[in-house]
Design an enzyme around this catalytic site. Structure first.
Site, PDB file in Angstrom:
ATOM      1  CB  SER A 135      -7.879   9.624 -49.648  1.00 32.83           C
ATOM      2  OG  SER A 135      -8.187  10.865 -50.243  1.00 32.83           O
ATOM      3  CE  LYS A 161     -11.006  12.002 -48.418  1.00 28.12           C
ATOM      4  NZ  LYS A 161     -10.705  12.544 -47.071  1.00 28.12           N
ATOM      5  CE  LYS A 163      -8.826  14.235 -51.027  1.00 32.03           C
ATOM      6  NZ  LYS A 163      -9.147  15.067 -49.864  1.00 32.03           N
ATOM      7  CG  ASP A 189     -12.460  15.516 -48.944  1.00 32.38           C
ATOM      8  OD1 ASP A 189     -13.037  16.616 -48.822  1.00 32.38           O
ATOM      9  OD2 ASP A 189     -11.386  15.236 -48.367  1.00 32.38           O
ATOM     10  CD  GLU A 214     -13.384  14.509 -45.932  1.00 29.76           C
ATOM     11  OE1 GLU A 214     -13.505  13.354 -46.407  1.00 29.76           O
ATOM     12  OE2 GLU A 214     -12.325  14.938 -45.465  1.00 29.76           O
ATOM     13  CG  ASP A 239     -10.982  17.396 -43.392  1.00 27.33           C
ATOM     14  OD1 ASP A 239     -10.345  17.642 -42.353  1.00 27.33           O
ATOM     15  OD2 ASP A 239     -10.415  16.982 -44.428  1.00 27.33           O
ATOM     16  CE  LYS A 263      -7.423  15.470 -42.810  1.00 29.67           C
ATOM     17  NZ  LYS A 263      -7.696  16.637 -43.657  1.00 29.67           N
ATOM     18  N   GLY A 291      -6.368  12.007 -42.854  1.00 26.09           N
ATOM     19  CA  GLY A 291      -4.963  11.781 -43.175  1.00 26.09           C
ATOM     20  C   GLY A 291      -4.339  13.011 -43.806  1.00 26.09           C
TER      21      GLY A 291
HETATM   22  C1  NPQ Z   1      -8.315  15.612 -46.787  1.00 25.83           C
HETATM   23  N1  NPQ Z   1      -6.244  14.222 -47.024  1.00 25.83           N
HETATM   24  O1  NPQ Z   1      -8.976  14.752 -46.242  1.00 25.83           O
HETATM   25  C2  NPQ Z   1      -6.790  15.546 -46.918  1.00 25.83           C
HETATM   26  C3  NPQ Z   1      -6.275  16.505 -47.877  1.00 25.83           C
HETATM   27  C4  NPQ Z   1      -4.791  16.635 -47.982  1.00 25.83           C
HETATM   28  C5  NPQ Z   1      -5.786  11.913 -47.516  1.00 25.83           C
HETATM   29  O2  NPQ Z   1      -7.471  13.116 -48.560  1.00 25.83           O
HETATM   30  C6  NPQ Z   1       0.161  17.581 -47.565  1.00 25.83           C
HETATM   31  C7  NPQ Z   1      -0.388  17.861 -46.319  1.00 25.83           C
HETATM   32  C8  NPQ Z   1      -0.630  17.125 -48.578  1.00 25.83           C
HETATM   33  C9  NPQ Z   1      -1.765  17.705 -46.131  1.00 25.83           C
HETATM   34  C10 NPQ Z   1      -2.854  16.458 -49.394  1.00 25.83           C
HETATM   35  C11 NPQ Z   1      -6.587  13.150 -47.750  1.00 25.83           C
HETATM   36  C12 NPQ Z   1      -2.025  16.942 -48.369  1.00 25.83           C
HETATM   37  C13 NPQ Z   1      -2.590  17.261 -47.144  1.00 25.83           C
HETATM   38  C14 NPQ Z   1      -4.215  16.305 -49.180  1.00 25.83           C
HETATM   39  C15 NPQ Z   1      -3.971  17.106 -46.977  1.00 25.83           C
HETATM   40  O3  NPQ Z   1      -8.911  16.590 -47.150  1.00 25.83           O
HETATM   41 MG    MG Z   2     -10.873  16.151 -46.351  1.00 28.02          MG
END
Ligand code: NPQ
Ligand code: MG
Length: 367
Positions: A135, A161, A163, A189, A214, A239, A263, A291
């Protein structure tokens, strides 16, 4: 078995690069680690909350409070606890699924270590290694983005992926598609940054052959996502909206998505995550594992989940080095775009006591 005490640590892990999304930017992970001490031994879990309520309503100090004031006293008062019973024991407390998930996971880890069984075997894994993706946060410039994606592809990541947010969507996606070609498995995402008013802008993304888009809209906007799914050809993936197996069932029934990012923490733990997986499998809907910048403790459990049959898309379970120079467990490494699923008892990983000591900012034992 009985839960006798729960030990809790807050620790700060610096990130190798700041991670920016449409909602927030982090340069460290403030982790909440729990250890359940039971009559059959100890078990560990990484509570997946962020430092503030920027992605999810739950956050670290809220989780600490509900765990200390409500959840642990209920758990230690219960005469017989197994992971499968934790949600029922904690049911009088509304919400707080991430806090509950951490306790259920720690109890499950203790239970499985006592039985010498891995998370993977218990959950029903069909693979001993899983293909993984990466990501990529919102960087300072297009050139920086291209450089980062190039580096990750050289390391072997199987999908990328990006953002996105309004003002950082069509351009970066076009640039990455242009530079790396049609063979790159690419997805985006938005972390809830758009509304249905942007539907035509999001339809522009159809030309880039994305695997999925996403969570463009707010977590509770299932109807908006269902409308968008009818207007665009890119598969819509949810998500933040998937807060329980019931929410997943509603999303599928409404046609709000055709892919789900699971998640485990947000749906209430690995047992509920498996239920969402099974529901999606029955509907022919693919899933992948999300994640939350987990430490090795959370990463290990996610790898076991991602080894289930219907996890047919690479997850956001990157190698440790994507996030941390120093983790609290030995690092997970990428091998040919895959990470091995731990096979030892429980999560199969051990916390490094000296690193835990060094990174801890708060420690308490609850009864
Ligand atoms: C998502 N994760 O899919 C999340 C967003 C995310 C890897 O893109 C601390 C705890 C920091 C949770 C940063 C990825 C975070 C978090 C990003 C979740 O939307
Ligand atoms: Mg997400």
């Amino acid at each position: 078995m009985k839960v006798e005490a729960v030990e809790l640590w807050v620790l700060r892990l610096p990130l190798v690069t700041p991670f920016r999304t449409s909602q927030h930017s982090d340069d460290e992970r403030v982790a909440l680690l729990v250890c359940a001490h039971t009559t059959e031994g100890a078990g560990w879990a990484d509570c997946a909350v962020g430092p503030g309520p920027f992605y999810e309503p739950e956050f670290l100090s809220g989780a600490r409070a509900v765990i200390a004031e409500y959840l642990v006293p209920m758990l230690t008062a219960a005469p017989a606890v197994t992971a499968a019973r934790v949600q029922a024991v904690l049911a009088p407390i509304k919400g707080h699924q991430m806090a509950k998930a951490a306790l259920e996971t720690a109890v499950l880890d203790a239970e499985l270590r006592a039985r010498h069984m891995s998370f993977a075997t218990y959950l029903g894994a069909v693979r001993d290694r899983v293909p993984v993706g990466v990501s990529v946060g919102i960087p300072g410039s297009l050139a920086e983005l291209i450089g980062q994606v190039e580096g990750y592809l050289e390391q072997g990541y199987r999908r990328v992926k990006l953002k996105i947010e309004p003002g950082w969507d069509t351009e970066p996606i076009a640039a990455v598609r242009d530079r790396f070609g049609p063979g790159l498995a690419l997805q985006a995402d938005a972390n809830t940054a758009y509304t249905l008013a942007s539907a035509s802008r999001l339809r522009d993304l159809d030309q880039f052959g994305l695997l999925l888009l996403e969570q463009p809209f707010a977590a509770d906007d299932l109807l908006g996502h269902a409308e968008l799914a009818r207007l665009i050809s890119t598969p819509v993936c949810l998500d933040e909206s998937i807060t329980s197996p019931r929410a997943a069932a509603a999303a599928l029934r409404l046609g709000a998505c055709s892919v789900i990012n699971i998640k485990p923490a947000r749906v209430g733990g690995y047992l509920a995550a498996r239920a969402v997986h099974d529901l999606c499998a029955a509907h022919g809907v693919p899933v992948w594992c999300g994640g939350m910048l987990e430490t090795g403790v959370g990463r290990a459990a996610n790898l076991a989940l991602a080894a289930l049959e219907n996890f047919t898309l690479p997850g956001d379970i990157s190698a440790t080095a994507r996030y941390y120079a120093q983790d609290i467990t030995p690092p997970f490494v990428l091998e040919d775009g895959h990470i091995a699923v731990p096979a030892g008892p429980g999560t199969g990983v051990e916390v490094l006591p000296d690193v835990l000591d060094r990174l801890t900012t708060h420690h308490e034992i609850l009864h």
